[in-house]
Scaffold this motif. Sequence first.
Motif, PDB file in Angstrom:
ATOM      1  N   ALA A   1       0.878  -1.179   0.000  1.00  0.00           N
ATOM      2  CA  ALA A   1       0.000   0.000   0.000  1.00  0.00           C
ATOM      3  C   ALA A   1       0.910   1.222   0.000  1.00  0.00           C
ATOM      4  CB  ALA A   1      -0.908  -0.005   1.226  1.00  0.00           C
ATOM      5  N   GLN A   2       1.104   1.841  -1.183  1.00  0.00           N
ATOM      6  CA  GLN A   2       2.072   2.935  -1.287  1.00  0.00           C
ATOM      7  C   GLN A   2       1.604   4.210  -0.593  1.00  0.00           C
ATOM      8  OE1 GLN A   2       3.089   3.196  -5.525  1.00  0.00           O
ATOM      9  NE2 GLN A   2       5.088   2.373  -5.000  1.00  0.00           N
ATOM     10  N   LYS A   3       0.362   4.630  -0.829  1.00  0.00           N
ATOM     11  CA  LYS A   3      -0.118   5.887  -0.245  1.00  0.00           C
ATOM     12  C   LYS A   3      -1.416   5.664   0.517  1.00  0.00           C
ATOM     13  CE  LYS A   3       2.224   8.740  -3.552  1.00  0.00           C
ATOM     14  NZ  LYS A   3       2.183   9.645  -4.657  1.00  0.00           N
ATOM     15  N   GLY A   4      -1.661   4.442   0.927  1.00  0.00           N
ATOM     16  CA  GLY A   4      -2.877   4.102   1.648  1.00  0.00           C
ATOM     17  C   GLY A   4      -2.549   3.214   2.831  1.00  0.00           C
ATOM     18  N   ILE A   5      -3.573   2.524   3.321  1.00  0.00           N
ATOM     19  CA  ILE A   5      -3.403   1.669   4.491  1.00  0.00           C
ATOM     20  C   ILE A   5      -3.998   0.291   4.221  1.00  0.00           C
ATOM     21  CG2 ILE A   5      -3.479   3.625   6.088  1.00  0.00           C
ATOM     22  CD1 ILE A   5      -6.393   2.767   6.749  1.00  0.00           C
ATOM     23  N   PHE A   6      -3.709  -0.643   5.114  1.00  0.00           N
ATOM     24  CA  PHE A   6      -4.359  -1.939   5.127  1.00  0.00           C
ATOM     25  C   PHE A   6      -5.569  -1.807   6.043  1.00  0.00           C
ATOM     26  CE2 PHE A   6      -0.225  -3.091   3.650  1.00  0.00           C
ATOM     27  CZ  PHE A   6      -0.386  -4.262   2.912  1.00  0.00           C
ATOM     28  N   GLU A   7      -6.752  -2.064   5.509  1.00  0.00           N
ATOM     29  CA  GLU A   7      -7.986  -1.999   6.287  1.00  0.00           C
ATOM     30  C   GLU A   7      -8.520  -3.415   6.461  1.00  0.00           C
ATOM     31  OE1 GLU A   7     -11.196   0.591   5.094  1.00  0.00           O
ATOM     32  OE2 GLU A   7      -9.801   1.756   3.881  1.00  0.00           O
ATOM     33  N   ALA A   8      -9.393  -3.582   7.467  1.00  0.00           N
ATOM     34  CA  ALA A   8     -10.015  -4.882   7.655  1.00  0.00           C
ATOM     35  C   ALA A   8     -11.354  -4.727   8.333  1.00  0.00           C
ATOM     36  CB  ALA A   8      -9.118  -5.780   8.498  1.00  0.00           C
ATOM     37  N   GLU A   9     -12.272  -5.617   7.951  1.00  0.00           N
ATOM     38  CA  GLU A   9     -13.518  -5.713   8.686  1.00  0.00           C
ATOM     39  C   GLU A   9     -13.181  -6.329  10.035  1.00  0.00           C
ATOM     40  OE1 GLU A   9     -16.040  -8.214   6.347  1.00  0.00           O
ATOM     41  OE2 GLU A   9     -16.157  -6.769   4.704  1.00  0.00           O
ATOM     42  N   ARG A  10     -13.935  -5.984  11.056  1.00  0.00           N
ATOM     43  CA  ARG A  10     -13.720  -6.559  12.373  1.00  0.00           C
ATOM     44  C   ARG A  10     -13.932  -8.069  12.290  1.00  0.00           C
ATOM     45  NH1 ARG A  10     -13.052  -4.663  17.368  1.00  0.00           N
ATOM     46  NH2 ARG A  10     -13.856  -5.881  19.098  1.00  0.00           N
ATOM     47  N   SER A  11     -12.997  -8.833  12.860  1.00  0.00           N
ATOM     48  CA  SER A  11     -13.065 -10.285  12.773  1.00  0.00           C
ATOM     49  C   SER A  11     -12.400 -10.919  13.985  1.00  0.00           C
ATOM     50  CB  SER A  11     -12.359 -10.765  11.501  1.00  0.00           C
ATOM     51  OG  SER A  11     -12.348 -12.173  11.442  1.00  0.00           O
ATOM     52  N   GLU A  12     -12.921 -12.064  14.389  1.00  0.00           N
ATOM     53  CA  GLU A  12     -12.313 -12.835  15.471  1.00  0.00           C
ATOM     54  C   GLU A  12     -11.603 -14.055  14.910  1.00  0.00           C
ATOM     55  OE1 GLU A  12     -15.032 -13.487  18.691  1.00  0.00           O
ATOM     56  OE2 GLU A  12     -15.464 -11.345  18.872  1.00  0.00           O
ATOM     57  N   LYS A  13     -11.276 -14.027  13.613  1.00  0.00           N
ATOM     58  CA  LYS A  13     -10.566 -15.122  12.967  1.00  0.00           C
ATOM     59  C   LYS A  13      -9.102 -14.756  12.776  1.00  0.00           C
ATOM     60  CE  LYS A  13     -14.628 -16.709  10.600  1.00  0.00           C
ATOM     61  NZ  LYS A  13     -15.195 -17.300   9.422  1.00  0.00           N
ATOM     62  N   GLN A  14      -8.247 -15.762  12.887  1.00  0.00           N
ATOM     63  CA  GLN A  14      -6.820 -15.544  12.650  1.00  0.00           C
ATOM     64  C   GLN A  14      -6.570 -15.364  11.155  1.00  0.00           C
ATOM     65  OE1 GLN A  14      -4.053 -18.864  13.211  1.00  0.00           O
ATOM     66  NE2 GLN A  14      -2.614 -17.462  14.180  1.00  0.00           N
ATOM     67  N   LEU A  15      -5.667 -14.459  10.807  1.00  0.00           N
ATOM     68  CA  LEU A  15      -5.250 -14.238   9.424  1.00  0.00           C
ATOM     69  C   LEU A  15      -3.818 -14.721   9.282  1.00  0.00           C
ATOM     70  CD1 LEU A  15      -5.631 -13.055   6.561  1.00  0.00           C
ATOM     71  CD2 LEU A  15      -4.817 -10.859   7.494  1.00  0.00           C
ATOM     72  N   THR A  16      -3.593 -15.647   8.345  1.00  0.00           N
ATOM     73  CA  THR A  16      -2.245 -16.138   8.058  1.00  0.00           C
ATOM     74  C   THR A  16      -1.869 -15.683   6.658  1.00  0.00           C
ATOM     75  OG1 THR A  16      -2.511 -18.067   9.486  1.00  0.00           O
ATOM     76  CG2 THR A  16      -0.783 -18.187   7.818  1.00  0.00           C
TER      77      THR A  16
END
Length: 159
Positions: free
Chosen positions: A85-100
């Motif tokens: 993400a050069q000029k932005g961010i990493f966004e995420a929906e709220r989650s209770e799951k692990q991300l690998t």
Amino acid sequence: KITKLYGINFKTTPSQKGVYSIGEGLAIGGEFNMEGQSKTFIIKEGNLEITSNLKITNGFAAFIVQKGNIIIGGTVTKMEGVYIAQKGIFEAERSEKQLTVNGAFIGDISQLWQNRKYIGEENELGKVQPAINIRFDARLFTQTPPGLEKLPTSTWELK
């Protein structure tokens, strides 16, 4: 030139073999067969949305978002590839799951950390599993996506 790749039509301006330029946002998920050649996808303006688990086969892939965010769905638990993400961010929906992630994240991931609330079981060493588990993937070096031959620095920009 209009190119159809993985069921999605978008304009490409390959500056070199395996580099695809997309003028607007893109939503992806599922299994992508790179057909024996690693590829780089540049989203010039707009977001990259990861809608389901993402597996890369027969090569490796990089996704570069120049003016936009990388948005990871709450049901996504596995991703492969390099995400920048050069000029932005990493966004995420709220989650209770692990991300690998097998690959790399480059950019501001603070919002992603805030929204991934997984609390795992203790392992044999008494350590709790992380909400986000980023694992280095050797394909970054053995099957380097075009344009990433030099490791990115704070002033790096794909041209």
